[in-house]
Write a protein that holds these residues in place. Structure first.
Motif, short mmCIF file in Angstrom:
data_model
loop_
_atom_site.label_atom_id
_atom_site.label_comp_id
_atom_site.label_asym_id
_atom_site.label_seq_id
_atom_site.Cartn_x
_atom_site.Cartn_y
_atom_site.Cartn_z
N GLU A 14 0.83 -1.21 0.00
CA GLU A 14 0.00 0.00 0.00
C GLU A 14 0.86 1.25 0.00
O GLU A 14 0.58 2.23 -0.69
CB GLU A 14 -0.92 0.00 1.23
N MET A 15 1.96 1.21 0.78
CA MET A 15 2.84 2.37 0.89
C MET A 15 3.48 2.72 -0.45
O MET A 15 3.71 3.90 -0.73
CB MET A 15 3.92 2.10 1.94
N ILE A 16 3.78 1.70 -1.27
CA ILE A 16 4.40 1.99 -2.56
C ILE A 16 3.36 2.10 -3.68
O ILE A 16 3.71 2.25 -4.85
CB ILE A 16 5.47 0.93 -2.93
N GLY A 17 2.08 2.02 -3.31
CA GLY A 17 1.01 2.26 -4.26
C GLY A 17 0.76 1.14 -5.25
O GLY A 17 0.34 1.38 -6.39
N VAL A 18 1.00 -0.12 -4.81
CA VAL A 18 0.80 -1.27 -5.69
C VAL A 18 -0.18 -2.23 -5.03
O VAL A 18 -0.10 -2.49 -3.83
CB VAL A 18 2.14 -2.00 -5.96
N ASP A 19 -1.12 -2.76 -5.82
CA ASP A 19 -2.08 -3.73 -5.30
C ASP A 19 -1.37 -5.02 -4.91
O ASP A 19 -0.51 -5.52 -5.65
CB ASP A 19 -3.16 -4.05 -6.34
N TYR A 20 -1.73 -5.58 -3.76
CA TYR A 20 -1.12 -6.82 -3.30
C TYR A 20 -1.73 -8.01 -4.03
O TYR A 20 -2.95 -8.21 -3.97
CB TYR A 20 -1.31 -6.96 -1.79
N PRO A 21 -0.95 -8.82 -4.75
CA PRO A 21 -1.51 -9.87 -5.61
C PRO A 21 -2.27 -10.97 -4.86
O PRO A 21 -3.16 -11.59 -5.44
CB PRO A 21 -0.27 -10.46 -6.30
N LEU A 22 -1.90 -11.24 -3.60
CA LEU A 22 -2.52 -12.34 -2.86
C LEU A 22 -3.45 -11.81 -1.77
O LEU A 22 -3.55 -12.39 -0.70
CB LEU A 22 -1.43 -13.23 -2.25
N GLU A 23 -4.15 -10.77 -2.09
CA GLU A 23 -5.00 -10.09 -1.10
C GLU A 23 -6.03 -11.02 -0.47
O GLU A 23 -6.39 -10.89 0.70
CB GLU A 23 -5.70 -8.91 -1.77
N ASN A 24 -6.51 -11.98 -1.24
CA ASN A 24 -7.58 -12.87 -0.74
C ASN A 24 -7.06 -14.18 -0.14
O ASN A 24 -7.85 -15.06 0.21
CB ASN A 24 -8.56 -13.18 -1.88
N MET A 25 -5.75 -14.31 -0.01
CA MET A 25 -5.20 -15.54 0.54
C MET A 25 -5.00 -15.42 2.05
O MET A 25 -4.42 -14.44 2.53
CB MET A 25 -3.87 -15.90 -0.14
N ASP A 26 -5.47 -16.42 2.79
CA ASP A 26 -5.32 -16.43 4.25
C ASP A 26 -3.93 -16.94 4.63
O ASP A 26 -3.30 -17.68 3.87
CB ASP A 26 -6.37 -17.34 4.89
N PRO A 27 -3.45 -16.57 5.83
CA PRO A 27 -2.19 -17.13 6.32
C PRO A 27 -2.26 -18.66 6.35
O PRO A 27 -3.32 -19.23 6.61
CB PRO A 27 -2.06 -16.54 7.73
#
Length: 268
Positions: free
Chosen positions: A230-243
């Protein structure tokens, strides 16, 4: 500056450095200094340090420039804490093998202080690069990402050739640097890198790496570091993956052991 001439004349060489931690107990034996270098050729979907990806010239960007001599002074300051139990320095990133001349000199300074040296790498480079660094290296922690080439390219964001090179790196250590202790780091992603096919292929590859191979280090997927995207302004590719579930990680560990491969669970 060439590292050979620099070493002979003690001329400091600059590296592009993200950060330096002086106490780590999870990245090699003993207590270790942990040096994060700036710059990486891969674009891994779960990268927990995406801010280190950008390749920066330390001779043009003084804000990231640190000399091998400066690192050596830090190591000397803390050497009494780092020396016991084969402690020393681990260099991560980013990708440390993108700065082989700097890495070689840092390791040379560590060796003079009786500290062990370790690389946390994805296997970047070629024999010319590897030969600069490996003579000064005690431990290599190689992150393979996956065994199926389509899957590993999906995860790492680079070509099959780059990922095959990482395996060649492991074999090169086996054939030419038999005193190095090589471990394989493996990030567990649900239904991706924890399938029977992937784990069996990993075990088969590990068995090819005797006598340098020591163990597989299983790293259950976590979401630490996602705020950096978020800080570098890029969407996180695995946003929907749980730990990754701990019990599932233990099952993978047991499967590797049943296949005759030593496996440890990484914990931080």
């Amino acid at each position: 500056v060439d590292s050979n001439s620099a070493a002979k004349t003690d001329i400091p060489v600059l590296g592009s450095v993200h950060s330096l931690e002086t106490f780590s107990s999870n990245d090699g034996p003993g207590i270790r200094a942990l040096l994060f270098l700036q710059g990486c050729s891969k674009r891994c979907q779960y990268c927990s340090n995406p801010e280190t990806r950008c390749i920066v010239d330390p001779y043009k960007c003084p804000e990231v420039a640190v000399s091998d001599k400066q690192i050596g002074k830090v190591l000397e300051k803390y050497k009494q804490f780092l020396q016991p139990n084969n402690g020393g320095i681990t260099v991560s990133g980013g990708e440390p093998l993108m700065q082989p001349d700097f890495l070689r000199l840092v390791f040379g300074r560590a060796k003079k202080l009786s500290l062990t040296t370790a690389i946390d790498t994805a296997g970047h480079g070629n024999k010319e690069i590897w030969d600069k660094v490996l003579p000064q290296t005690d431990y290599v922690m190689l992150c393979l990402k996956a065994m199926d080439l389509e899957l590993v390219s999906l995860i790492s964001g680079v070509s099959n050739a780059a990922n095959i090179r990482a395996r060649d790196f492991a074999k090169y250590i086996r054939d030419d640097y038999k005193d190095i202790k090589l471990s394989l780091r493996w990030v567990l992603l649900k239904n991706m890198t924890d399938t029977d096919e992937e784990i069996e292929a990993l075990a088969a590859f590990a068995k090819q790496l005797s006598p340098v191979f020591t163990h597989v280090e299983l790293l259950p997927y976590h979401t630490l570091g996602t705020e950096k995207w978020e800080m570098i302004g890029v969407d996180y590719p695995l946003e929907n993956m749980d730990p990754y579930n701990y019990d599932d990680a233990v099952r993978v560990q047991n499967k590797l052991r049943q296949l005759g491969v030593k496996a440890e669970l990484y914990s931080k």
